[in-house]
Design a protein around this motif. Structure first.
Motif, PDB file in Angstrom:
ATOM      1  N   LEU A  51       0.729  -1.268   0.109  1.00 46.03           N
ATOM      2  CA  LEU A  51       0.169   0.007  -0.031  1.00 46.03           C
ATOM      3  C   LEU A  51       0.915   1.052   0.055  1.00 46.03           C
ATOM      4  O   LEU A  51       1.662   1.464   0.805  1.00 46.03           O
ATOM      5  CB  LEU A  51      -0.848   0.048   1.259  1.00 46.03           C
ATOM      6  CG  LEU A  51      -2.005  -1.143   1.275  1.00 46.03           C
ATOM      7  CD1 LEU A  51      -2.624  -1.070   2.607  1.00 46.03           C
ATOM      8  CD2 LEU A  51      -2.832  -1.205   0.138  1.00 46.03           C
ATOM      9  N   HIS A  52       0.599   2.275  -0.841  1.00 46.29           N
ATOM     10  CA  HIS A  52       1.428   3.374  -1.005  1.00 46.29           C
ATOM     11  C   HIS A  52       0.227   4.402  -1.275  1.00 46.29           C
ATOM     12  O   HIS A  52      -0.824   4.414  -1.689  1.00 46.29           O
ATOM     13  CB  HIS A  52       2.242   3.407  -2.298  1.00 46.29           C
ATOM     14  CG  HIS A  52       3.463   2.463  -1.959  1.00 46.29           C
ATOM     15  ND1 HIS A  52       3.541   1.239  -2.039  1.00 46.29           N
ATOM     16  CD2 HIS A  52       4.842   3.188  -2.028  1.00 46.29           C
ATOM     17  CE1 HIS A  52       4.731   0.843  -1.865  1.00 46.29           C
ATOM     18  NE2 HIS A  52       5.554   1.990  -1.848  1.00 46.29           N
ATOM     19  N   LEU A  53       0.480   5.926  -1.031  1.00 48.41           N
ATOM     20  CA  LEU A  53       0.101   6.920  -1.398  1.00 48.41           C
ATOM     21  C   LEU A  53       0.713   7.645  -2.473  1.00 48.41           C
ATOM     22  O   LEU A  53       1.815   7.799  -2.189  1.00 48.41           O
ATOM     23  CB  LEU A  53      -0.080   7.869  -0.114  1.00 48.41           C
ATOM     24  CG  LEU A  53      -1.034   7.276   1.166  1.00 48.41           C
ATOM     25  CD1 LEU A  53      -1.131   8.426   2.073  1.00 48.41           C
ATOM     26  CD2 LEU A  53      -2.456   7.011   0.618  1.00 48.41           C
ATOM     27  N   LEU A  85       3.249   3.090   2.712  1.00 48.22           N
ATOM     28  CA  LEU A  85       2.509   3.047   4.261  1.00 48.22           C
ATOM     29  C   LEU A  85       3.019   2.015   5.212  1.00 48.22           C
ATOM     30  O   LEU A  85       2.465   1.753   6.198  1.00 48.22           O
ATOM     31  CB  LEU A  85       1.000   2.774   3.696  1.00 48.22           C
ATOM     32  CG  LEU A  85       0.301   4.004   3.273  1.00 48.22           C
ATOM     33  CD1 LEU A  85      -1.160   3.755   2.652  1.00 48.22           C
ATOM     34  CD2 LEU A  85       0.149   5.391   4.307  1.00 48.22           C
ATOM     35  N   THR A 116      -9.986   7.989   0.371  1.00 45.34           N
ATOM     36  CA  THR A 116      -9.830   6.800  -0.336  1.00 45.34           C
ATOM     37  C   THR A 116      -9.572   5.613   0.833  1.00 45.34           C
ATOM     38  O   THR A 116      -9.294   5.811   1.983  1.00 45.34           O
ATOM     39  CB  THR A 116      -8.339   6.528  -1.055  1.00 45.34           C
ATOM     40  OG1 THR A 116      -7.985   5.540  -1.567  1.00 45.34           O
ATOM     41  CG2 THR A 116      -7.247   7.144  -0.169  1.00 45.34           C
ATOM     42  N   ASP A 166      -8.849   1.308   2.260  1.00 46.32           N
ATOM     43  CA  ASP A 166      -8.617   0.008   2.119  1.00 46.32           C
ATOM     44  C   ASP A 166      -9.170  -0.866   3.024  1.00 46.32           C
ATOM     45  O   ASP A 166     -10.251  -0.257   3.767  1.00 46.32           O
ATOM     46  CB  ASP A 166      -7.085  -0.162   1.988  1.00 46.32           C
ATOM     47  CG  ASP A 166      -6.404   0.474   3.286  1.00 46.32           C
ATOM     48  OD1 ASP A 166      -7.054   0.248   4.459  1.00 46.32           O
ATOM     49  OD2 ASP A 166      -5.396   1.081   3.173  1.00 46.32           O
ATOM     50  N   TYR A 190      -8.020   7.331   3.956  1.00 50.81           N
ATOM     51  CA  TYR A 190      -6.966   8.536   3.784  1.00 50.81           C
ATOM     52  C   TYR A 190      -7.720   9.658   3.246  1.00 50.81           C
ATOM     53  O   TYR A 190      -8.318   9.705   2.190  1.00 50.81           O
ATOM     54  CB  TYR A 190      -5.672   7.975   2.860  1.00 50.81           C
ATOM     55  CG  TYR A 190      -5.142   6.898   3.602  1.00 50.81           C
ATOM     56  CD1 TYR A 190      -4.170   7.077   4.638  1.00 50.81           C
ATOM     57  CD2 TYR A 190      -5.188   5.545   3.449  1.00 50.81           C
ATOM     58  CE1 TYR A 190      -3.310   5.986   5.066  1.00 50.81           C
ATOM     59  CE2 TYR A 190      -4.797   4.527   4.034  1.00 50.81           C
ATOM     60  CZ  TYR A 190      -4.011   4.831   4.814  1.00 50.81           C
ATOM     61  OH  TYR A 190      -3.195   3.640   5.657  1.00 50.81           O
ATOM     62  N   GLU A 226      -4.693   9.607   8.154  1.00 49.19           N
ATOM     63  CA  GLU A 226      -5.065   8.355   8.199  1.00 49.19           C
ATOM     64  C   GLU A 226      -5.963   8.015   9.138  1.00 49.19           C
ATOM     65  O   GLU A 226      -5.928   8.220  10.451  1.00 49.19           O
ATOM     66  CB  GLU A 226      -3.819   7.525   8.446  1.00 49.19           C
ATOM     67  CG  GLU A 226      -4.072   5.832   8.247  1.00 49.19           C
ATOM     68  CD  GLU A 226      -2.821   5.099   8.753  1.00 49.19           C
ATOM     69  OE1 GLU A 226      -2.349   4.440   7.881  1.00 49.19           O
ATOM     70  OE2 GLU A 226      -2.539   5.185   9.889  1.00 49.19           O
ATOM     71  N   GLU A 254      -4.624   6.339  -3.543  1.00 48.57           N
ATOM     72  CA  GLU A 254      -4.117   4.867  -3.090  1.00 48.57           C
ATOM     73  C   GLU A 254      -3.700   3.736  -3.921  1.00 48.57           C
ATOM     74  O   GLU A 254      -4.613   3.569  -4.686  1.00 48.57           O
ATOM     75  CB  GLU A 254      -4.592   4.364  -1.669  1.00 48.57           C
ATOM     76  CG  GLU A 254      -3.861   3.372  -1.024  1.00 48.57           C
ATOM     77  CD  GLU A 254      -4.769   2.829   0.242  1.00 48.57           C
ATOM     78  OE1 GLU A 254      -4.299   2.101   1.079  1.00 48.57           O
ATOM     79  OE2 GLU A 254      -5.932   3.094   0.323  1.00 48.57           O
TER      80      GLU A 254
END
Length: 405
Positions: A48-50, A64, A360, A362, A367, A378, A402
């Motif tokens: 997971l990345h932003l 993340l 966004t 998950d 986020y 977050e 994301e």
């Protein structure tokens, strides 16, 4: 580290359960299956990345899991930004810049595969007007729809070619220019049409040669999103859900209840989940259950500017109020179960930033970009909208996506 500990366990269970599982939700799975791409590494948990893009088009990524920052190439300053969970599509009035974040999830219905490679820019797609982007569930198979309103050009990009760093079209149609869309549907697409004016009047399901197979009235078609059930397109009086019976498109019209509030123009949800959230006039939130083919109106404590359906066991819905609060609702009861302080008040007060505020989500966190303050919040939506972390990226998060999902 919260993500790492929990998702590592989930990822290992998913890998262990791979054998004998059902096929992925795509008719175009590569021969190797499971989203394998040369040069990518399969890992045990979602990466997971932003991805943030600022007003000048500078972009960066934040991991993340370990907090690592990565600078990305500068793109043309975008009007809108969207993602399929891997690629970031930054649309301006003359085309679309594409960033490959290098992280993605392959959805195998009952389990998942997770991949990591190097981020990189992809070739740009030029066109007239700020494009509408429509994505599917898989980033390395199927296609991505790009519709240019200024010219009426409707394009399907080959996702497998994108995964190899190439821009290849599987379909290109030209229709009357309007605020329209093209969304992938099997090997073909759903394309909006208009007889005259700026708004769509119907949607056509076309095959891979662009031939119309079936059509349905859909005034002011907008707001495409793909769920595990099917493709959703918003209409002035409800939504069209497009599915496939074998290779044959089926279009169903789900009308709003009598006396309903303003229609939803956009839809957002956790990737692949069947329930999606839509915003109309901001006085509340529309929830469309694509399995049950039903609408629910969720009243909110304040008017809202954006909302996303998590569609988890707790039926959480995360929204941003016009007062700058981040709010969490229980769709089952209709009650608000948590709210932050007005964290986004300064961002919403800036006309140049307010339209880019997004949520966004998950499986564990939400986020929200507070670009006026240069941070991302977050949110632990299952814990009464608790702010779990305040994150900073190398670039101001005017636009936030994301990836790795």
């Amino acid at each position: 580290m919260y993500h790492r500990k929990l998702l590592s366990v989930l990822g290992l269970l998913a890998l262990a359960g791979c054998a004998g599982g059902p096929s992925a939700p795509s008719t175009d799975e590569p021969a190797g299956g499971h989203g394998v791409v040369e040069g990518a590494t399969e890992v045990a948990e979602p990466q997971l990345h932003l991805v943030a893009i600022d007003a000048k088009g500078q972009s960066s990524m934040l991991d993340l899991l370990d907090g690592t920052d990565t600078g990305l190439d500068t793109v043309t300053p975008p009007d809108t930004v969207s993602t399929d969970g891997r690629y970031v599509f930054a649309a301006d009035d003359a085309g679309v810049s594409i960033i490959d974040s290098g992280v993605w999830t392959w959805d195998h219905v009952d389990h998942f595969h997770y991949y990591r490679s190097q981020p990189r820019p992809l070739p740009r797609l030029d066109g007239e007007g700020t494009a509408t982007i429509s994505t599917g569930l898989l980033s390395t198979a199927g296609s991505t729809g790009v519709f240019f309103p200024g010219s009426g050009e409707a394009v399907l990009l080959d996702n497998q070619a994108l995964s190899q760093g190439e821009l290849a079209e599987t379909l290109r149609l030209t229709v009357n220019p309007h605020d329209g869309l093209i969304a992938p549907l099997g090997r073909g697409a759903l394309v909006s049409r208009t007889d005259q004016g700026e708004k769509a009047t119907r949607v056509d399901a076309v095959d891979d040669a662009g031939t119309t197979v079936t059509s349905h009235t859909c005034e002011a078609a907008s707001g495409t999103i793909t769920t595990r059930v099917g493709l959703v397109v918003g209409c002035a009086d409800g939504a069209v859900i497009a599915t496939l019976d074998g290779d044959t498109p089926v279009l169903e019209h789900i009308r709003y209840p009598s006396g309903a509030a303003a229609p939803a123009a956009t839809f957002q949800a956790r990737k692949g989940r069947p329930t999606v959230a839509g915003i109309g006039d901001g006085s509340g939130i529309w929830l469309l259950d694509t399995r049950e083919r039903s609408w629910q109106w969720l009243e909110t404590i304040t008017p809202v500017v954006t909302a996303t359906a998590v569609d988890d066991a707790g039926e959480h819905v995360v929204a941003v109020g016009t007062d700058g609060t981040i709010q969490v609702y229980d769709a089952g009861s209709g009650h608000q179960i948590g709210s932050t302080k007005p964290l986004l008040a300064s961002t919403l007060a800036d006309p140049g930033l307010s339209g880019s505020v997004g949520v966004t989500v998950d499986g564990q966190r939400a986020y929200v970009n507070a670009s006026a303050d240069g941070v991302v919040y977050e949110i632990d939506y299952a814990d009464a909208a608790r702010v779990a972390r305040t994150l900073e990226l190398p670039t101001r998060p005017v636009h936030l996506m994301e990836t790795g999902r």
